[in-house]
Design a protein around this motif. Structure first.
Motif, PDB file in Angstrom:
ATOM      1  N   ILE A   9      48.318  34.489  37.294  1.00  0.00           N
ATOM      2  CA  ILE A   9      48.110  35.787  36.671  1.00  0.00           C
ATOM      3  C   ILE A   9      47.040  36.533  37.461  1.00  0.00           C
ATOM      4  O   ILE A   9      45.986  35.959  37.782  1.00  0.00           O
ATOM      5  N   CYS A  10      47.325  37.793  37.750  1.00  0.00           N
ATOM      6  CA  CYS A  10      46.344  38.636  38.434  1.00  0.00           C
ATOM      7  C   CYS A  10      45.193  38.906  37.461  1.00  0.00           C
ATOM      8  O   CYS A  10      45.393  39.364  36.340  1.00  0.00           O
ATOM      9  N   THR A  11      43.972  38.573  37.900  1.00  0.00           N
ATOM     10  CA  THR A  11      42.800  38.702  37.043  1.00  0.00           C
ATOM     11  C   THR A  11      41.731  39.497  37.780  1.00  0.00           C
ATOM     12  O   THR A  11      41.486  39.261  38.971  1.00  0.00           O
ATOM     13  N   PRO A  12      41.074  40.422  37.102  1.00  0.00           N
ATOM     14  CA  PRO A  12      39.989  41.180  37.753  1.00  0.00           C
ATOM     15  C   PRO A  12      38.838  40.240  38.157  1.00  0.00           C
ATOM     16  O   PRO A  12      38.545  39.260  37.461  1.00  0.00           O
ATOM     17  N   ILE A  13      38.205  40.555  39.256  1.00  0.00           N
ATOM     18  CA  ILE A  13      37.125  39.713  39.782  1.00  0.00           C
ATOM     19  C   ILE A  13      36.000  39.510  38.764  1.00  0.00           C
ATOM     20  O   ILE A  13      35.525  38.384  38.600  1.00  0.00           O
ATOM     21  N   PRO A  14      35.557  40.550  38.031  1.00  0.00           N
ATOM     22  CA  PRO A  14      34.483  40.305  37.045  1.00  0.00           C
ATOM     23  C   PRO A  14      34.883  39.290  35.960  1.00  0.00           C
ATOM     24  O   PRO A  14      34.051  38.498  35.516  1.00  0.00           O
ATOM     25  N   ASP A  15      36.163  39.296  35.570  1.00  0.00           N
ATOM     26  CA  ASP A  15      36.626  38.316  34.575  1.00  0.00           C
ATOM     27  C   ASP A  15      36.583  36.902  35.137  1.00  0.00           C
ATOM     28  O   ASP A  15      36.213  35.948  34.440  1.00  0.00           O
ATOM     29  N   VAL A  16      36.947  36.769  36.403  1.00  0.00           N
ATOM     30  CA  VAL A  16      36.901  35.451  37.056  1.00  0.00           C
ATOM     31  C   VAL A  16      35.453  34.973  37.142  1.00  0.00           C
ATOM     32  O   VAL A  16      35.153  33.811  36.838  1.00  0.00           O
ATOM     33  N   GLU A  67      32.560  35.996  45.048  1.00  0.00           N
ATOM     34  CA  GLU A  67      31.547  37.030  45.252  1.00  0.00           C
ATOM     35  C   GLU A  67      31.649  37.658  46.638  1.00  0.00           C
ATOM     36  O   GLU A  67      31.322  38.835  46.815  1.00  0.00           O
ATOM     37  N   SER A  68      32.105  36.889  47.609  1.00  0.00           N
ATOM     38  CA  SER A  68      32.181  37.409  48.975  1.00  0.00           C
ATOM     39  C   SER A  68      33.408  38.298  49.201  1.00  0.00           C
ATOM     40  O   SER A  68      33.504  38.956  50.230  1.00  0.00           O
ATOM     41  N   LEU A  69      34.322  38.327  48.239  1.00  0.00           N
ATOM     42  CA  LEU A  69      35.528  39.141  48.389  1.00  0.00           C
ATOM     43  C   LEU A  69      35.235  40.622  48.136  1.00  0.00           C
ATOM     44  O   LEU A  69      34.394  40.956  47.304  1.00  0.00           O
ATOM     45  N   PRO A  70      35.948  41.497  48.830  1.00  0.00           N
ATOM     46  CA  PRO A  70      35.816  42.938  48.530  1.00  0.00           C
ATOM     47  C   PRO A  70      36.301  43.199  47.102  1.00  0.00           C
ATOM     48  O   PRO A  70      37.168  42.498  46.581  1.00  0.00           O
ATOM     49  N   LYS A  71      35.759  44.248  46.475  1.00  0.00           N
ATOM     50  CA  LYS A  71      36.060  44.557  45.071  1.00  0.00           C
ATOM     51  C   LYS A  71      37.547  44.841  44.830  1.00  0.00           C
ATOM     52  O   LYS A  71      38.059  44.582  43.753  1.00  0.00           O
ATOM     53  N   GLU A  72      38.239  45.385  45.814  1.00  0.00           N
ATOM     54  CA  GLU A  72      39.647  45.753  45.618  1.00  0.00           C
ATOM     55  C   GLU A  72      40.612  44.578  45.818  1.00  0.00           C
ATOM     56  O   GLU A  72      41.810  44.706  45.620  1.00  0.00           O
TER      57      GLU A  72
END
Length: 120
Positions: free
Chosen positions: A68-75, A51-56
């Protein structure tokens, strides 16, 4: 009403076995609860870090021997799902712990009662 020594011994043995079994299972359940509490804490820490990470920010999840690269909302969704599952397991373990504690206490009381009668 008197009970023969053989019958008394058999009753004492059965109650003693129930008591020991409940005690062993109780210690196993407590160990399982400790593991689930650690899992909960790890999920909370991971979730707060994500949650503390920037969106990008690119986030990678381990799958087998690769990442595997995963979007933050999926994580975040996966972490929430896992957290709910662990909470449900903890609730079930709590019910099991309560049942085993009652069984242990009942066995202990039964042993004291039988021994009290035998001594009287």
């Amino acid at each position: 009403m008197s009970i023969s020594n053989e019958a008394l011994q058999k009753v004492l043995q059965e109650i003693g076995q129930k008591k020991v079994f409940a005690e062993q299972q109780l210690s196993i359940v407590k160990q399982q609860q400790a593991v689930k509490n650690r899992e909960t804490r790890m999920l909370q820490l991971t979730s707060s870090e994500v949650e503390s990470l920037p969106k990008e920010t690119k986030v990678y999840e381990g799958v087998g021997k690769m990442f595997i690269c995963t979007p933050i909302p999926d994580v975040q969704k996966r972490l929430a799902t896992e957290s709910d599952a662990v909470k449900a397991e903890l609730a079930n373990l709590k019910k099991k712990e309560d049942y085993l504690e009652k069984t242990y206490e009942n066995s202990k009381a039964s042993l004291e009662q039988v021994l009290g009668r035998a001594g009287a």
